[in-house]
Design a protein around this motif. Structure first.
Motif, PDB file in Angstrom:
ATOM      1  N   ASP A   1      64.049  10.296 -31.610  1.00 45.14           N
ATOM      2  CA  ASP A   1      64.279   9.196 -32.537  1.00 45.14           C
ATOM      3  C   ASP A   1      65.586   9.332 -33.316  1.00 45.14           C
ATOM      4  OD1 ASP A   1      63.386  11.420 -33.865  1.00 45.14           O
ATOM      5  OD2 ASP A   1      62.258  10.290 -35.355  1.00 45.14           O
ATOM      6  N   ASN A   2      66.495  10.180 -32.855  1.00 40.67           N
ATOM      7  CA  ASN A   2      67.754  10.382 -33.556  1.00 40.67           C
ATOM      8  C   ASN A   2      68.942  10.088 -32.642  1.00 40.67           C
ATOM      9  OD1 ASN A   2      69.551  11.069 -35.550  1.00 40.67           O
ATOM     10  ND2 ASN A   2      69.409  13.261 -35.165  1.00 40.67           N
ATOM     11  N   PRO A   3      69.057   8.835 -32.129  1.00 42.18           N
ATOM     12  CA  PRO A   3      70.208   8.534 -31.271  1.00 42.18           C
ATOM     13  C   PRO A   3      71.472   8.404 -32.113  1.00 42.18           C
ATOM     14  CG  PRO A   3      68.937   6.562 -31.639  1.00 42.18           C
ATOM     15  CD  PRO A   3      68.170   7.694 -32.280  1.00 42.18           C
ATOM     16  N   PRO A   4      72.627   8.532 -31.493  1.00 43.00           N
ATOM     17  CA  PRO A   4      73.867   8.337 -32.249  1.00 43.00           C
ATOM     18  C   PRO A   4      73.957   6.902 -32.751  1.00 43.00           C
ATOM     19  CG  PRO A   4      74.328   8.745 -29.920  1.00 43.00           C
ATOM     20  CD  PRO A   4      72.871   8.867 -30.105  1.00 43.00           C
ATOM     21  N   PRO A   5      74.481   6.690 -33.949  1.00 41.08           N
ATOM     22  CA  PRO A   5      74.573   5.318 -34.481  1.00 41.08           C
ATOM     23  C   PRO A   5      75.574   4.485 -33.688  1.00 41.08           C
ATOM     24  CG  PRO A   5      75.711   6.863 -35.920  1.00 41.08           C
ATOM     25  CD  PRO A   5      75.029   7.684 -34.869  1.00 41.08           C
ATOM     26  N   LYS A   6      75.297   3.207 -33.604  1.00 42.12           N
ATOM     27  CA  LYS A   6      76.192   2.289 -32.894  1.00 42.12           C
ATOM     28  C   LYS A   6      77.420   2.016 -33.747  1.00 42.12           C
ATOM     29  CE  LYS A   6      73.599   2.100 -29.382  1.00 42.12           C
ATOM     30  NZ  LYS A   6      73.959   2.918 -28.267  1.00 42.12           N
ATOM     31  N   PHE A   7      78.570   2.032 -33.117  1.00 45.64           N
ATOM     32  CA  PHE A   7      79.841   1.855 -33.811  1.00 45.64           C
ATOM     33  C   PHE A   7      80.398   0.454 -33.580  1.00 45.64           C
ATOM     34  CE2 PHE A   7      84.512   2.312 -33.832  1.00 45.64           C
ATOM     35  CZ  PHE A   7      84.684   2.725 -35.145  1.00 45.64           C
TER      36      PHE A   7
ATOM     37  N   TYR B   1      72.904   6.552 -23.122  1.00 48.47           N
ATOM     38  CA  TYR B   1      72.550   7.951 -23.329  1.00 48.47           C
ATOM     39  C   TYR B   1      71.112   8.188 -22.908  1.00 48.47           C
ATOM     40  CZ  TYR B   1      76.565   9.591 -26.020  1.00 48.47           C
ATOM     41  OH  TYR B   1      77.805   9.997 -26.412  1.00 48.47           O
ATOM     42  N   ASP B   2      70.881   9.284 -22.241  1.00 47.77           N
ATOM     43  CA  ASP B   2      69.545   9.639 -21.788  1.00 47.77           C
ATOM     44  C   ASP B   2      68.852  10.411 -22.907  1.00 47.77           C
ATOM     45  OD1 ASP B   2      67.273  10.224 -20.436  1.00 47.77           O
ATOM     46  OD2 ASP B   2      68.238  11.367 -18.840  1.00 47.77           O
ATOM     47  N   TYR B   3      67.802   9.840 -23.444  1.00 49.90           N
ATOM     48  CA  TYR B   3      67.135  10.446 -24.601  1.00 49.90           C
ATOM     49  C   TYR B   3      66.327  11.686 -24.245  1.00 49.90           C
ATOM     50  CZ  TYR B   3      68.683   6.293 -26.929  1.00 49.90           C
ATOM     51  OH  TYR B   3      69.476   5.319 -27.444  1.00 49.90           O
TER      52      TYR B   3
ATOM     53  N   LEU C   1      80.495   5.706 -31.362  1.00 48.36           N
ATOM     54  CA  LEU C   1      81.912   6.057 -31.436  1.00 48.36           C
ATOM     55  C   LEU C   1      82.339   6.902 -30.236  1.00 48.36           C
ATOM     56  CD1 LEU C   1      84.569   5.994 -32.957  1.00 48.36           C
ATOM     57  CD2 LEU C   1      83.816   7.992 -34.238  1.00 48.36           C
ATOM     58  N   GLY C   2      81.530   7.887 -29.861  1.00 49.86           N
ATOM     59  CA  GLY C   2      81.854   8.733 -28.712  1.00 49.86           C
ATOM     60  C   GLY C   2      81.869   7.957 -27.409  1.00 49.86           C
ATOM     61  N   GLU C   3      80.899   7.057 -27.236  1.00 53.31           N
ATOM     62  CA  GLU C   3      80.870   6.243 -26.023  1.00 53.31           C
ATOM     63  C   GLU C   3      82.078   5.315 -25.938  1.00 53.31           C
ATOM     64  OE1 GLU C   3      76.168   5.526 -25.078  1.00 53.31           O
ATOM     65  OE2 GLU C   3      77.062   4.447 -26.748  1.00 53.31           O
ATOM     66  N   LEU C   4      82.504   4.783 -27.077  1.00 52.36           N
ATOM     67  CA  LEU C   4      83.660   3.892 -27.088  1.00 52.36           C
ATOM     68  C   LEU C   4      84.933   4.648 -26.704  1.00 52.36           C
ATOM     69  CD1 LEU C   4      84.718   1.048 -27.670  1.00 52.36           C
ATOM     70  CD2 LEU C   4      85.100   1.784 -30.026  1.00 52.36           C
TER      71      LEU C   4
ATOM     72  N   ASP D   1      79.697  12.377 -30.864  1.00 53.87           N
ATOM     73  CA  ASP D   1      78.436  11.826 -31.349  1.00 53.87           C
ATOM     74  C   ASP D   1      77.461  12.904 -31.809  1.00 53.87           C
ATOM     75  OD1 ASP D   1      79.173   9.220 -30.980  1.00 53.87           O
ATOM     76  OD2 ASP D   1      78.300   9.064 -28.969  1.00 53.87           O
ATOM     77  N   GLY D   2      77.760  14.151 -31.517  1.00 56.50           N
ATOM     78  CA  GLY D   2      76.830  15.214 -31.885  1.00 56.50           C
ATOM     79  C   GLY D   2      75.523  15.125 -31.117  1.00 56.50           C
ATOM     80  N   TRP D   3      75.618  14.661 -29.909  1.00 55.70           N
ATOM     81  CA  TRP D   3      74.412  14.413 -29.104  1.00 55.70           C
ATOM     82  C   TRP D   3      74.160  15.536 -28.156  1.00 55.70           C
ATOM     83  CZ3 TRP D   3      70.488  11.397 -29.754  1.00 55.70           C
ATOM     84  CH2 TRP D   3      69.635  11.115 -28.698  1.00 55.70           C
TER      85      TRP D   3
END
Length: 109
Positions: free
Chosen positions: A39-45, A30-32, A51-54, A107-109
């Motif tokens: 400082d609020n990246p999606p949490p790793k699943f 993801y491009d920050y 979860l969204g990337e998976l 992911d709400g990103w």
């Protein structure tokens, strides 16, 4: 190309697609710059995937060989114009952007 030949090649194409997309995932996460705060990246699943990337990864890995087979079938069906190429490009654009948008929504990103 017959259905039997496509079914024989499908697992091989899945492995190839999975490897290539995983390398892309590792090189281009993801491009920050797209969302603030940084400082609020999606949490790793799972591992390096949110979860969204998976979900995006699974959809793209399973659908890409089908797009290839559709393009091959259109080309071999006797269409001599640009229709198979146009369909292939449209399907590739959908394949790339729809799962990516779905991942961003999840992911709400």
């Amino acid at each position: 190309m017959s259905i039997e030949k496509c079914m024989e090649l499908y697992p091989k194409w899945i492995v190839i697609t999975a490897v290539v997309l995983y390398i892309i995932h590792r090189l281009l996460p993801y491009d920050y710059r797209e969302k603030f705060p940084h400082d609020n990246p999606p949490p790793k699943f799972l591992g390096t995937f949110s979860l969204g990337e998976l979900i995006q990864y699974i959809i793209q890995v399973l659908v890409f060989p089908i797009i290839i087979f559709i393009a091959i079938a259109l080309k071999l069906s006797g269409n001599s114009g640009n229709i198979p190429y146009i369909v292939f490009v449209v399907l590739l654009i959908i394949w790339w952007f729809v799962p990516k948008a779905l991942a961003r929504i999840i992911d709400g990103w």
